[in-house]
Design a protein around this motif. Structure first.
Motif, PDB file in Angstrom:
ATOM      1  N   PRO A  27       0.825  -1.216   0.000  1.00  0.00           N
ATOM      2  CA  PRO A  27       0.000   0.000   0.000  1.00  0.00           C
ATOM      3  C   PRO A  27       0.855   1.260   0.000  1.00  0.00           C
ATOM      4  O   PRO A  27       0.466   2.271  -0.585  1.00  0.00           O
ATOM      5  N   ALA A  28       2.020   1.180   0.645  1.00  0.00           N
ATOM      6  CA  ALA A  28       2.913   2.343   0.636  1.00  0.00           C
ATOM      7  C   ALA A  28       3.372   2.609  -0.789  1.00  0.00           C
ATOM      8  O   ALA A  28       3.356   3.747  -1.275  1.00  0.00           O
ATOM      9  N   MET A  29       3.733   1.552  -1.495  1.00  0.00           N
ATOM     10  CA  MET A  29       4.145   1.707  -2.887  1.00  0.00           C
ATOM     11  C   MET A  29       2.984   2.238  -3.718  1.00  0.00           C
ATOM     12  O   MET A  29       3.170   3.023  -4.653  1.00  0.00           O
ATOM     13  N   ALA A  30       1.779   1.795  -3.360  1.00  0.00           N
ATOM     14  CA  ALA A  30       0.599   2.242  -4.085  1.00  0.00           C
ATOM     15  C   ALA A  30       0.459   3.757  -3.983  1.00  0.00           C
ATOM     16  O   ALA A  30       0.151   4.444  -4.961  1.00  0.00           O
ATOM     17  N   ILE A  31       0.711   4.274  -2.783  1.00  0.00           N
ATOM     18  CA  ILE A  31       0.638   5.729  -2.601  1.00  0.00           C
ATOM     19  C   ILE A  31       1.696   6.407  -3.448  1.00  0.00           C
ATOM     20  O   ILE A  31       1.428   7.412  -4.118  1.00  0.00           O
ATOM     21  N   ILE A  32       2.909   5.847  -3.407  1.00  0.00           N
ATOM     22  CA  ILE A  32       4.007   6.495  -4.125  1.00  0.00           C
ATOM     23  C   ILE A  32       3.689   6.588  -5.620  1.00  0.00           C
ATOM     24  O   ILE A  32       3.957   7.595  -6.268  1.00  0.00           O
ATOM     25  N   SER A  33       3.077   5.546  -6.166  1.00  0.00           N
ATOM     26  CA  SER A  33       2.715   5.615  -7.582  1.00  0.00           C
ATOM     27  C   SER A  33       1.809   6.811  -7.855  1.00  0.00           C
ATOM     28  O   SER A  33       1.992   7.536  -8.843  1.00  0.00           O
ATOM     29  N   GLU A  34       0.828   7.017  -6.987  1.00  0.00           N
ATOM     30  CA  GLU A  34      -0.069   8.162  -7.183  1.00  0.00           C
ATOM     31  C   GLU A  34       0.686   9.473  -7.090  1.00  0.00           C
ATOM     32  O   GLU A  34       0.514  10.380  -7.905  1.00  0.00           O
ATOM     33  N   LEU A  35       1.547   9.557  -6.057  1.00  0.00           N
ATOM     34  CA  LEU A  35       2.245  10.831  -5.839  1.00  0.00           C
ATOM     35  C   LEU A  35       3.191  11.127  -6.998  1.00  0.00           C
ATOM     36  O   LEU A  35       3.258  12.263  -7.481  1.00  0.00           O
ATOM     37  N   MET A  36       3.929  10.110  -7.430  1.00  0.00           N
ATOM     38  CA  MET A  36       4.884  10.355  -8.514  1.00  0.00           C
ATOM     39  C   MET A  36       4.156  10.823  -9.767  1.00  0.00           C
ATOM     40  O   MET A  36       4.614  11.718 -10.472  1.00  0.00           O
ATOM     41  N   ALA A  37       3.006  10.224 -10.048  1.00  0.00           N
ATOM     42  CA  ALA A  37       2.274  10.630 -11.250  1.00  0.00           C
ATOM     43  C   ALA A  37       1.735  12.053 -11.120  1.00  0.00           C
ATOM     44  O   ALA A  37       1.990  12.912 -11.967  1.00  0.00           O
ATOM     45  N   THR A  38       1.033  12.290 -10.023  1.00  0.00           N
ATOM     46  CA  THR A  38       0.376  13.590  -9.904  1.00  0.00           C
ATOM     47  C   THR A  38       1.386  14.733  -9.869  1.00  0.00           C
ATOM     48  O   THR A  38       1.207  15.749 -10.530  1.00  0.00           O
ATOM     49  N   PHE A  39       2.457  14.520  -9.092  1.00  0.00           N
ATOM     50  CA  PHE A  39       3.380  15.645  -8.933  1.00  0.00           C
ATOM     51  C   PHE A  39       4.401  15.732 -10.057  1.00  0.00           C
ATOM     52  O   PHE A  39       5.183  16.676 -10.107  1.00  0.00           O
ATOM     53  N   SER A  40       4.433  14.729 -10.935  1.00  0.00           N
ATOM     54  CA  SER A  40       5.241  14.900 -12.147  1.00  0.00           C
ATOM     55  C   SER A  40       4.338  15.234 -13.332  1.00  0.00           C
ATOM     56  O   SER A  40       4.819  15.428 -14.439  1.00  0.00           O
ATOM     57  N   ARG A  41       3.022  15.196 -13.081  1.00  0.00           N
ATOM     58  CA  ARG A  41       2.049  15.411 -14.155  1.00  0.00           C
ATOM     59  C   ARG A  41       2.309  14.490 -15.333  1.00  0.00           C
ATOM     60  O   ARG A  41       2.322  14.929 -16.496  1.00  0.00           O
ATOM     61  N   LYS A  42       2.529  13.225 -15.014  1.00  0.00           N
ATOM     62  CA  LYS A  42       2.743  12.264 -16.096  1.00  0.00           C
ATOM     63  C   LYS A  42       2.201  10.905 -15.668  1.00  0.00           C
ATOM     64  O   LYS A  42       2.221  10.565 -14.493  1.00  0.00           O
ATOM     65  N   LYS A  43       1.746  10.183 -16.651  1.00  0.00           N
ATOM     66  CA  LYS A  43       1.364   8.807 -16.350  1.00  0.00           C
ATOM     67  C   LYS A  43       2.599   8.070 -15.831  1.00  0.00           C
ATOM     68  O   LYS A  43       3.711   8.293 -16.330  1.00  0.00           O
ATOM     69  N   VAL A  44       2.391   7.211 -14.831  1.00  0.00           N
ATOM     70  CA  VAL A  44       3.525   6.462 -14.296  1.00  0.00           C
ATOM     71  C   VAL A  44       4.198   5.701 -15.434  1.00  0.00           C
ATOM     72  O   VAL A  44       3.539   5.014 -16.218  1.00  0.00           O
ATOM     73  N   PHE A  45       5.502   5.874 -15.526  1.00  0.00           N
ATOM     74  CA  PHE A  45       6.260   5.211 -16.582  1.00  0.00           C
ATOM     75  C   PHE A  45       6.095   3.704 -16.436  1.00  0.00           C
ATOM     76  O   PHE A  45       6.087   3.177 -15.321  1.00  0.00           O
ATOM     77  N   GLY A  46       5.942   3.011 -17.531  1.00  0.00           N
ATOM     78  CA  GLY A  46       5.809   1.546 -17.480  1.00  0.00           C
ATOM     79  C   GLY A  46       4.642   1.104 -16.624  1.00  0.00           C
ATOM     80  O   GLY A  46       4.752   0.132 -15.865  1.00  0.00           O
ATOM     81  N   TYR A  47       3.506   1.809 -16.749  1.00  0.00           N
ATOM     82  CA  TYR A  47       2.332   1.534 -15.926  1.00  0.00           C
ATOM     83  C   TYR A  47       2.039   0.034 -15.772  1.00  0.00           C
ATOM     84  O   TYR A  47       1.873  -0.472 -14.662  1.00  0.00           O
ATOM     85  N   THR A  48       2.000  -0.663 -16.895  1.00  0.00           N
ATOM     86  CA  THR A  48       1.592  -2.066 -16.832  1.00  0.00           C
ATOM     87  C   THR A  48       2.540  -2.889 -15.969  1.00  0.00           C
ATOM     88  O   THR A  48       2.123  -3.715 -15.161  1.00  0.00           O
ATOM     89  N   LEU A  49       3.833  -2.621 -16.129  1.00  0.00           N
ATOM     90  CA  LEU A  49       4.790  -3.403 -15.348  1.00  0.00           C
ATOM     91  C   LEU A  49       4.726  -3.041 -13.878  1.00  0.00           C
ATOM     92  O   LEU A  49       4.919  -3.890 -13.018  1.00  0.00           O
ATOM     93  N   VAL A  50       4.457  -1.767 -13.596  1.00  0.00           N
ATOM     94  CA  VAL A  50       4.338  -1.388 -12.192  1.00  0.00           C
ATOM     95  C   VAL A  50       3.142  -2.117 -11.578  1.00  0.00           C
ATOM     96  O   VAL A  50       3.211  -2.618 -10.456  1.00  0.00           O
ATOM     97  N   ALA A  51       2.063  -2.208 -12.352  1.00  0.00           N
ATOM     98  CA  ALA A  51       0.887  -2.925 -11.860  1.00  0.00           C
ATOM     99  C   ALA A  51       1.214  -4.400 -11.635  1.00  0.00           C
ATOM    100  O   ALA A  51       0.969  -4.948 -10.566  1.00  0.00           O
ATOM    101  N   TYR A  52       1.804  -5.034 -12.647  1.00  0.00           N
ATOM    102  CA  TYR A  52       2.140  -6.450 -12.510  1.00  0.00           C
ATOM    103  C   TYR A  52       3.145  -6.690 -11.391  1.00  0.00           C
ATOM    104  O   TYR A  52       3.098  -7.710 -10.715  1.00  0.00           O
ATOM    105  N   SER A  53       4.061  -5.759 -11.208  1.00  0.00           N
ATOM    106  CA  SER A  53       5.094  -6.011 -10.199  1.00  0.00           C
ATOM    107  C   SER A  53       4.486  -6.091  -8.803  1.00  0.00           C
ATOM    108  O   SER A  53       5.014  -6.788  -7.949  1.00  0.00           O
ATOM    109  N   SER A  54       3.363  -5.395  -8.585  1.00  0.00           N
ATOM    110  CA  SER A  54       2.715  -5.535  -7.278  1.00  0.00           C
ATOM    111  C   SER A  54       2.264  -6.974  -7.076  1.00  0.00           C
ATOM    112  O   SER A  54       2.453  -7.565  -6.006  1.00  0.00           O
ATOM    113  N   ILE A  55       1.645  -7.528  -8.125  1.00  0.00           N
ATOM    114  CA  ILE A  55       1.194  -8.907  -8.023  1.00  0.00           C
ATOM    115  C   ILE A  55       2.395  -9.839  -7.854  1.00  0.00           C
ATOM    116  O   ILE A  55       2.367 -10.778  -7.060  1.00  0.00           O
ATOM    117  N   ALA A  56       3.472  -9.540  -8.587  1.00  0.00           N
ATOM    118  CA  ALA A  56       4.651 -10.401  -8.496  1.00  0.00           C
ATOM    119  C   ALA A  56       5.221 -10.371  -7.088  1.00  0.00           C
ATOM    120  O   ALA A  56       5.569 -11.411  -6.523  1.00  0.00           O
TER     121      ALA A  56
END
Ligand code: HEA
Ligand code: HEA
Ligand code: CUA
Ligand SMILES: [Cu+2]
Lengths: 336, 120, 238, 557
Positions: free
Chosen positions: D266-295
């Motif tokens: 969940p901490a990583m989940a927050i960081i993903s939101e913060l990095m996107a919003t405060f960089s004003r960009k979609k999280v780089f490699g979105y799909t892999l970031v999503a899969y890596s949580s499951i991994a």
């Protein structure tokens, strides 16, 4: 005023450079105590390898982060970032493969040194270790037993066959990088090949109750001759001692963790001034502190649980008649 | 009471046929008798395996028909099977480790007969 | 996407769901997840069982002479019957056959109580013989006699003293833990089925809304399913 | 400017929101509104953190001098309660309970979680669990360490049964939260939101929930067996009755290792939101970031024995566990590098939440990499049960999770309470926490490797300097935490009214009113491509990021 903090801050800056030990007889390095066993050399290499990999990645990540936070900072009115790709397989694969390869090296070298420390050499000099709250007992092949100190011959393989009488303890000699839990109800084994004469510390590293932090013993590594002499002398611990002295010696080795001789309460009741007095028990009964009572307290302490104390005392079934006599004499000598 | 009688598309269940339920019930009873019967003979090492195979067949019947996994969504099926595999994983690794060090417990038992508290 | 207004929403559809399908599928998934946790919850005990059985097989063989296969088998049948009636209850809920829904639930309840009664008889008998768990294990004459009768019947020599059988206290620990935890589940099942019965009598269920019956049913089948394994593991040992 | 915002979120002028829709203590105690439950979790877990922090300060105080300030028993209780409170009452329930509850349904445009009553039950169970810990405190304390290793925990004389049952109850709280979130994510997603159109926060909470459901029951049965072992002497874990002490450790870590991912995902989940919003960009490699949580969630189940390399576990098992341990570093690396790349060519704003996010990247790198020293069998033999381990897990649990929690709180606080906090104070808190944290814990790596065992009430004089640095750091850290918490809480009374979307976030929670209305949305907003920042434009006058009506043509995917 001495401010140790300042020294440390200073050493944080200075010592880091001597990361790889050049002279193992020195005080130890910034990260490690001296390397006093063959295992130490092997496992320290792995440590430093991971250390430099970590340092590199931390520096890389922090540098990149700081750089980008400045270079791409938000400017008033310009709220669009520049156009840039949203993902890149090349990058993803690169930053997966490189750490993967680096971890393989970690894993392999760590595995090798672990197997080295786990594979007990078959015909090593063997010391039986018995742990209990909160003391160690070392039994040498000639039957000698020591409690407050452990002696080892230099340049010899020594195996420790360990068991515990009560809870889990941990056997750790940092200078050797050797560690193994001592588990009740089974044996565990470890071994070391000391390479350097000197004095080291053995710690208990598995939490075992109140005095866990005091379960330390001094380890002396010496040349074979002095070691042999020392072990021979330990075989007859009561030689030249009166009963009271002998009792006091046993107390100082095995009972002091819980019983004081000055009236202060540690875990169990103090022995001072108890001889001949009436002892009250948890179940309401009572008895006079005499020879029989003491003997019973030693071999079956929970059968007569002194009022107000926990059932914390382990039974000491393997004390010899001499030893029990000594203890009784010593308790007697503490008056009533 | 039946608000939505008139509305189409609200039928969510697949009522199981009585014939099927009865036959599963019968099969479970037969298997129970069978496992007790087999247990009367001493078949040595395979005894345990037979008992477990029969139990597994029974459990499968219950899961597939009584719990209607045969009609259920893929996720639910996956979940149940996953849970069992998962528990199996836990058992396998823990037990695998124990059997590696168990001789150290046995040796200790032999050398220290008084270590264990007496019970019984 | 506009949500339906209050009037065309059935009263059993919670306000935060859009459609009955959604509610149904959510309930079902939730129930299966719960069963997953149950399986893993029991796995710890199965692990302990497997550990001690594989390392002390003799303890299990000795112990099974104290258990009555007959009682175990009867209880197995009782639970299977209750599982069957529970499955038919679900069917009747779906078919809006209230009378039979109620009858099925009542039979299920009776079986559940029956199971507990038989279990209680077994427990009392063991307590009576001093066959307690772990530290408290203290078999008495009754136990000795029972054991000797059983092994003589199996063609072996009687014992003079039960202390010759090592480790049995551990077997009984495991026995009580496993059957006890299972028993607690039966008790919880009784509560759940009882509540269900009340709602069934009130007429809460219809062919669009039977999630509760379905959910309790799934739970009850799991309780049965665990017993299906406990029975051979405890009672049918050689 | 024509905006959607009036259509979805506004309160229709009657000023009603979820906080004031109903009033009175019962309307909170028996609420089934996920937002109120989230708010109560927020207060509760922050309270637990303060309590755990107080114990931490007492621990550090004791270690000021080699002989200790308190007697051994007292110290042993301090670290046990510190660890147990922090783990069971703060980090495990913290982010999912507080922010997950508040944000998750909003992000899905849903009216609530799938089972609101069970959600309330989770909260109550949390409170009951907390009461059990209070009972531990008043009935004499517990000194087993948070790991409850047998046989010490069953032979010693303490209120261990309360603690164990407390943790058992908290386990069920956690299971129900996880169950609820899985079903919510599966079944409550709005039409049009596919799995790969979900915000990464949802992915993170989802993977967490999977672990909660699969691992926690094993903790439950373990603790139950432990309590019975203590009360009735089963002989399953207690060797003096024929049990096996190492078996207990298998049981315990089968849960407790995955539990560290219950904390960090969940901490990583927050960081993903913060990095996107405060960089004003979609999280780089979105799909892999999503899969890596499951991994991470999946691999996390296979490594528990790395806590047992020296325990008497066989070398065979150790080898398997060490090998698998390294597998976790790959998905973690993927996350770190993708977050980093998100900033590339972004438009990076350094508001308080982003300070925490950047600090997280740094601290998690150190925390995670020091996990490599421990996952390597050879080095762990030396480092096990030393302050090196203590430092490792504080780098991940404080340096990463607590930082992310604070970052997330600063990010969603305006949405939760409708007030902006003081930005300067927010940053001051972040800086103090960062400094204090590193001064406290960096020296612990060094002393651990040099030979300082953990759980020691007193120690050899040679470690005194490092211990003193660490203690000073802890007090700076404590002040930082106090500043941070004060900044947030005082804003409820002192802060300016917050706009609906103060940071320019793209997920749906920013499209409703601030604070949200009782049923979240009047009209469910339409599903848009995830992390599409282009329609959001900053409005100087209101401080709000307005959403431009027409769907903008070019979106950076
Ligand atoms: C949230 C909590 C959390 C997290 C996320 C982690 C993450 C990890 N932990 Fe930690 N750990 C704990 C909490 C946590 N741990 C706790 C509480 C204990 C002690 C319990 C007790 O005994 O009381 C502990 C103890 C502990 C031990 C046992 C030590 C001992 O007692 O001897 C080990 C051993 O392997 C370990 C390993 C790891 C690893 C490999 C990771 C990995 O997940 C880390 C992965 C991350 C990275 C690797 C960094 C990112 C990657 C890069 C920057 C790329 C470059 C990478 C490489 C080149 C490898 N941990
Ligand atoms: C999330 C988990 C978490 C968190 C956040 C922390 C936070 C901290 N921890 Fe903890 N720690 C653990 C989990 C955690 N710890 C665990 C699991 C153990 C192992 C236990 C065991 O061995 O069994 C441990 C052990 C541990 C030890 C080792 C003890 C030993 O082995 O002997 C130490 C020593 O320095 C320590 C220190 C600290 C410090 C200084 C903080 C600081 O970050 C705390 C900062 C917060 C504050 C200082 C609170 C601020 C509030 C105020 C100042 C207000 C005052 C309070 C009130 C008004 C109520 N911790
Ligand atoms: Cu002995 Cu710690
Ligand atoms: Cu771990």
């Amino acid at each position: 005023m001495n401010l140790p903090i300042l020294n440390t801050l200073a050493s944080l800056v200075q010592d880091q450079k001597v990361a790889v030990p050049s002279d193992p007889t020195a005080e130890g390095t910034y990260w490690f105590p001296v390397q006093a066993s063959t295992l130490a050399e092997k496992s320290d290499w792995t440590f430093y390898y991971i250390y430099w990999v970590s340092a590199f990645f931390t520096a890389l990540i922090v540098a990149a982060m700081v750089f980008m936070a400045i270079r791409y900072r938000y400017r008033k009115g310009v709220w669009e970032g520049e156009a840039s790709p949203g993902h890149s397989w090349t990058l993803e694969i690169t930053w997966s493969i490189i750490p993967f390869l680096l971890t393989i090296v970690m894993w392999w070298s760590g595995f090798k040194s672990y197997m080295y420390s786990d594979t007990v050499p078959p015909d090593a000099y063997t010391i039986q270790v018995t742990a209990q709250q909160w003391s160690w007992e070392f039994e040498y092949p000639n039957g000698a037993k020591t409690y407050k100190e452990l002696h080892l011959p230099v340049d010899t393989d020594v195996t420790f066959v360990m068991k515990s009488k009560d809870v889990i303890h941990g056997f750790w000699i940092p200078a050797f990088r050797v560690k193994k839990d001592v588990v009740p109800g089974r044996y565990t084994k470890t071994w070391a090949h000391p390479t350097m004469e000197g004095q080291y510390t053995l710690f208990c590293t598995e939490y075992c109750g109140t005095n866990h932090s005091q379960m330390m013993v001094q380890v002396t590594v010496e040349d074979q001759d002095s070691f042999d002499k020392w072990v021979a002398a330990q075989a007859d611990p009561s030689a030249g001692l009166t009963d009271v002295e002998y009792g006091k010696q046993i107390w100082s080795q095995q009972c002091i963790a819980c019983h004081s001789n000055d009236g202060s309460v540690v875990i169990g009741p103090s022995w001072k001034g108890t001889w001949g007095t009436e002892r009250e028990f948890e179940d309401g009964s009572s008895a006079i502190m005499d020879e029989n009572y003491i003997l019973n307290s030693i071999v079956d302490p929970n059968s007569q649980l002194v009022k107000g104390y926990p059932p914390a005392m382990p039974p000491y079934k393997d004390l010899s008649q001499d030893q029990v006599d000594g203890l009784i004499a010593y308790i007697k000598s503490l008056g009533n | 009471m039946h608000h939505s009688e008139e509305k189409p598309g609200y039928d969510l269940g697949h009522p199981a046929s009585m014939k099927m339920l009865w036959s599963i019930f019968g099969a479970l009873l037969v298997l129970t008798v069978l496992t007790v019967a087999v247990a009367q003979f001493n078949l040595g090492a395979i005894d345990f395996s037979i008992a477990m195979i029969i139990a597994t067949v029974k459990a499968t019947l219950v899961a597939v028909y009584f719990m209607h996994l045969n009609h259920d969504k893929g996720v639910n099926r996956l979940l149940f099977i996953g849970a069992i595999l998962f528990a199996g994983l836990f058992l396998a690794i823990a037990l695998g480790d124990v059997s590696e060090y168990h001789h150290e417990i046995e040796q200790h038992r032999i050398d220290n007969p008084d270590y264990m508290k007496k019970v019984g | 996407m506009s949500s339906s207004t209050h009037e065309d929403r059935p009263e059993w559809l919670a306000h935060f769901f859009e459609t009955p399908e959604q509610q149904f599928e959510a309930g079902k998934l939730g129930m299966w997840l719960f069963l997953v946790t149950e399986v893993l919850f029991f796995s710890g005990l199965f692990c302990a069982y497997a550990y001690y059985r594989s390392h002390h097989p003799e303890m299990f063989v000795d112990a099974h002479f104290f258990l009555s296969t007959k009682m175990g088998a009867i209880n197995t049948v009782v639970l299977i019957l209750s599982s069957f009636t529970m499955a038919t209850a679900v069917r009747n809920a779906q078919m809006e056959n209230r009378t039979w829904l109620i009858r099925n639930l009542v039979i299920t309840l009776v079986c559940a109580f029956g199971f507990l009664v038989i279990k209680a008889m077994e427990y009392t008998h063991k307590f009576h013989s001093g066959l307690f768990w772990g530290r408290s294990y203290a078999p008495n004459e009754v136990a000795l006699e029972e054991y000797n009768t059983a092994i003589v019947a199996a063609g072996r020599e009687p014992l003079a003293n039960l202390s010759q059988l090592p480790d049995l206290h551990q077997f009984f620990s495991i026995y009580y833990c496993m059957t006890g935890l299972h028993g607690i589940h039966v008790v919880l099942g009784i509560v759940a089925i009882g509540l269900l019965l009340r709602r069934a009598i009130r007429g809460d269920f219809n062919r669009h809304y039977f999630t509760a019956v379905d959910g309790v049913g799934l739970y009850w089948h799991l309780v049965d399913l665990i017993w299906i394994f406990l029975f051979p593991l405890m009672y049918l040992i050689h | 400017m024509d905006t959607h915002h009036n259509d979805h979120g506004s309160d229709h002028g009657d000023g009603s929101n979820y906080l004031n829709a109903t009033s009175g203590i019962w309307s909170w105690m028996f609420t089934i509104d996920h937002k109120r439950i989230g708010v109560m979790y927020t207060f509760g877990t922050i309270g637990a953190m303060m309590l755990g922090g107080l114990f931490a300060l007492l621990v550090r105080l004791n270690l000021w001098v080699p002989d200790g300030v308190f007697d051994n028993n007292t110290y042993n209780q301090f670290f046990t309660l510190h660890g147990a409170v922090m783990v069971f009452l703060f980090v495990i329930p913290g982010i999912p309970g507080a922010l997950g509850n508040f944000v998750l349904p909003l992000m899905l445009g849903a009216k609530d979680v799938a089972f609101p009553k069970i959600n309330l039950l989770s909260l109550w169970l949390w409170a009951i669990g907390a009461l059990f810990f209070v009972a531990v405190l008043v009935t004499g304390g517990i000194d087993t360490g948070w790991t409850f290793y047998t046989p010490y925990s069953v032979t010693n004389d303490s209120s261990m049964v309360f603690a164990v049952l407390g943790a058992f109850i908290l386990g069920f709280s956690s299971i129900f939260t996880g169950l609820n979130f899985i079903v919510t994510v599966h079944r409550m997603r709005p039409k049009g939101m596919g799995w790969f159109n979900m915000p990464l926060f949802v992915w993170g909470i989802y993977s967490t929930a999977v672990i909660q459901v699969l691992a926690t029951p094993v903790l439950g049965i373990t603790l139950l067996m432990l309590a019975v072992e203590k009360m009735a002497g089963l002989g399953i874990f207690d060797p003096s009755l024929g049990g096996d002490a190492v078996l207990f450790q298998h049981f315990f870590w089968f849960y407790s290792h995955p539990a560290v991912y219950i904390m960090i995902l969940p901490a990583m989940a927050i960081i993903s939101e913060l990095m996107a919003t405060f960089s004003r960009k979609k999280v780089f490699g979105y799909t892999l970031v999503a899969y890596s949580s499951i991994a991470i969630a999946a691999f996390g189940f296979l490594v528990w024995g790395h806590h047992m390399f020296t325990s008497g576990q066989s070398a065979w098992a150790g080898l398997v566990f060490s090998t698998l341990t390294f597998s976790i570093s790959i998905p973690s690396a993927i996350k770190v590098f993708n977050w980093l790349s998100t900033m590339y060519k972004g438009s990076v704003r350094l508001d308080t939440p982003m300070w925490y996010a950047l600090a997280f990247l740094w601290m998690f790198t150190i925390g995670g990499l020091t996990g490599m020293f421990l996952g390597t069998m050879g080095t762990d033999v030396h480092l096990h049960d030393t302050y090196f381990v203590v430092s490792h897990f504080h780098y991940v649990m404080v340096g990463s999770i607590m930082f992310a929690f604070f970052g997330g709180l600063h990010y969603w606080w305006p949405k939760m309470f409708g007030k902006m906090y003081n930005e300067f104070m927010g940053k001051l808190g972040a800086v103090l926490i960062f400094l204090g944290f590193n001064v406290t814990f960096f020296p612990q790596f060094v002393m651990g490797s040099r030979g300082m065992p953990r759980r020691y009430a007193n120690y050899l004089p040679e470690f005194q300097e490092l211990h003193q640095v660490s203690t000073v750091g802890a007090f700076i850290l404590g002040i930082g935490v106090a500043v941070g918490v004060w900044t947030l809480f005082s804003s409820i009374f002192l802060g300016k009214k917050a706009p609906d979307n103060p940071w320019g976030g793209t997920s749906m929670e920013w499209e409703t009113a601030t604070p949200p209305i009782e049923h979240n949305f009047h009209d469910t907003p339409s599903v848009k491509p995830v992390y599409d920042f282009s329609p959001l434009v900053y409005n100087e006058a209101t401080g709000n990021w307005d959403r431009i009506a027409e769907e903008s043509g070019d979106n950076h995917g």
